[in-house]
Scaffold this motif. Structure first.
Motif, mmCIF file in Angstrom:
data_model
loop_
_atom_site.group_PDB
_atom_site.id
_atom_site.type_symbol
_atom_site.label_atom_id
_atom_site.label_comp_id
_atom_site.label_asym_id
_atom_site.label_seq_id
_atom_site.Cartn_x
_atom_site.Cartn_y
_atom_site.Cartn_z
ATOM 1 N N SER A 1 0.843 -1.195 0.000
ATOM 2 C CA SER A 1 0.000 0.000 0.000
ATOM 3 C C SER A 1 0.873 1.237 0.000
ATOM 4 C CB SER A 1 -0.913 0.010 1.224
ATOM 5 O OG SER A 1 -0.152 0.278 2.404
ATOM 6 N N TRP A 2 0.276 2.381 -0.347
ATOM 7 C CA TRP A 2 1.050 3.626 -0.380
ATOM 8 C C TRP A 2 1.541 3.997 1.024
ATOM 9 C CZ3 TRP A 2 3.058 5.830 -4.529
ATOM 10 C CH2 TRP A 2 3.621 7.105 -4.406
ATOM 11 N N GLY A 3 0.710 3.775 2.016
ATOM 12 C CA GLY A 3 1.120 4.062 3.384
ATOM 13 C C GLY A 3 2.304 3.207 3.813
ATOM 14 N N ASP B 1 -2.536 6.520 8.959
ATOM 15 C CA ASP B 1 -3.405 6.809 10.096
ATOM 16 C C ASP B 1 -2.586 7.476 11.195
ATOM 17 O OD1 ASP B 1 -2.481 4.624 12.164
ATOM 18 O OD2 ASP B 1 -2.705 3.592 10.239
ATOM 19 N N ASP B 2 -3.261 7.993 12.205
ATOM 20 C CA ASP B 2 -2.590 8.764 13.249
ATOM 21 C C ASP B 2 -1.547 7.950 14.004
ATOM 22 O OD1 ASP B 2 -4.094 10.940 12.530
ATOM 23 O OD2 ASP B 2 -5.521 10.771 14.203
ATOM 24 N N GLU B 3 -1.835 6.690 14.274
ATOM 25 C CA GLU B 3 -0.901 5.867 15.051
ATOM 26 C C GLU B 3 0.393 5.621 14.284
ATOM 27 O OE1 GLU B 3 0.738 3.520 18.123
ATOM 28 O OE2 GLU B 3 -0.767 5.118 18.048
ATOM 29 N N GLU C 1 8.239 9.528 15.865
ATOM 30 C CA GLU C 1 9.146 9.108 16.928
ATOM 31 C C GLU C 1 10.488 8.634 16.366
ATOM 32 O OE1 GLU C 1 7.178 6.162 19.248
ATOM 33 O OE2 GLU C 1 5.984 7.619 20.392
ATOM 34 N N LEU C 2 10.430 7.840 15.306
ATOM 35 C CA LEU C 2 11.665 7.355 14.692
ATOM 36 C C LEU C 2 12.465 8.514 14.092
ATOM 37 C CD1 LEU C 2 13.562 5.129 13.739
ATOM 38 C CD2 LEU C 2 12.055 4.795 11.754
ATOM 39 N N LEU D 1 3.054 15.720 9.891
ATOM 40 C CA LEU D 1 3.751 14.854 10.825
ATOM 41 C C LEU D 1 3.673 15.443 12.226
ATOM 42 C CD1 LEU D 1 5.490 12.243 10.386
ATOM 43 C CD2 LEU D 1 7.489 13.735 10.436
ATOM 44 N N PRO D 2 3.255 14.648 13.230
ATOM 45 C CA PRO D 2 3.070 15.185 14.578
ATOM 46 C C PRO D 2 4.398 15.374 15.313
ATOM 47 C CG PRO D 2 2.533 12.852 14.542
ATOM 48 C CD PRO D 2 2.822 13.232 13.130
#
Length: 214
Positions: A143-145, A173-175, A182-183, A204-205
């Motif tokens: 998938s693209w994600g 998705d958010d998770e 984080e990475l 990006l959070p």
């Protein structure tokens, strides 16, 4: 490289525009090593052009772009070889992965050139992004994600002073976006590197030092 500086820069295609509402184009803007920057843009405002300018693929702009105190326009191939292998990493919006190769093979294409990450470190990044089971899957069947996560791992397989990510989580998705953040944050802090993220909506959070409107 400690600073990227834009001095009155403007894409040639916008040269006749009289009502630009940008905080980047035709301004003096600095990106400092160690900082985290979000560039918010609407479609058609030159987001991918900016990434191409910074990575040296295009020079169809007025004004100047400088790395530290050195103008980047018309630099030789050897200059860009050094910049792209040691100082600047880019996660393309189009990802630029090879669909006929596996996820791991795509990552190793870069890491075999840089020898920057151990096999164990690469495995760990696949684990952190929940795609360990996809390492031997052809990218064209992902998938693209999932591909976005592979592209992030590849972009981290080199030393860098700045990393540019062009819409890196548009299909996540958010998770999974949180895990990517984080990475990325861990890897950038290891090198005291600057992060430049572009977005036309979902971003990006991260705790950004500065948000700029393109």
């Amino acid at each position: 490289m400690e600073k990227i500086f834009l001095n009155n820069t403007l894409p040639d295609i916008f040269s006749s525009e009289t009502d630009l509402r940008s905080e980047i184009w035709k301004h003096n803007v600095s990106f400092e090593r160690g900082g985290r920057y979000l560039i918010e843009a609407s479609s058609g405002t030159g987001k991918s052009s900016l990434c191409s300018y910074l990575y040296g693929y295009r020079a169809d702009y007025s004004g100047d772009i400088l790395f530290d105190n050195q103008k980047i326009r018309d630099q030789k191939v050897s200059f860009w070889d050094t910049i792209r292998s040691r100082h600047l990493s880019l996660l393309f919006q189009e990802l630029c992965l090879f669909p006929e190769l596996t996820a791991l093979e795509n990552v190793l294409l870069k890491n075999n050139l840089t020898n920057y990450k151990s096999a164990a470190a690469i495995d760990d990044m696949f684990d952190q992004l929940d795609i360990a089971g996809k390492k031997n899957t052809l990218v064209g069947k992902m998938s693209w994600g999932q591909q976005q996560r592979v592209a992030l791992i590849r972009s981290l397989c080199q030393p860098f002073d700045f990393i540019i990510l062009d819409e890196p989580i548009s299909h996540l998705d958010d998770e999974n976006a949180r895990k990517m953040a984080e990475l990325l944050l861990h890897e950038s802090e290891e090198q005291n590197a600057g992060i430049i993220v572009t977005s036309i909506g979902k971003h990006l959070p991260l705790d950004y030092s500065k948000v700029l409107l393109l």
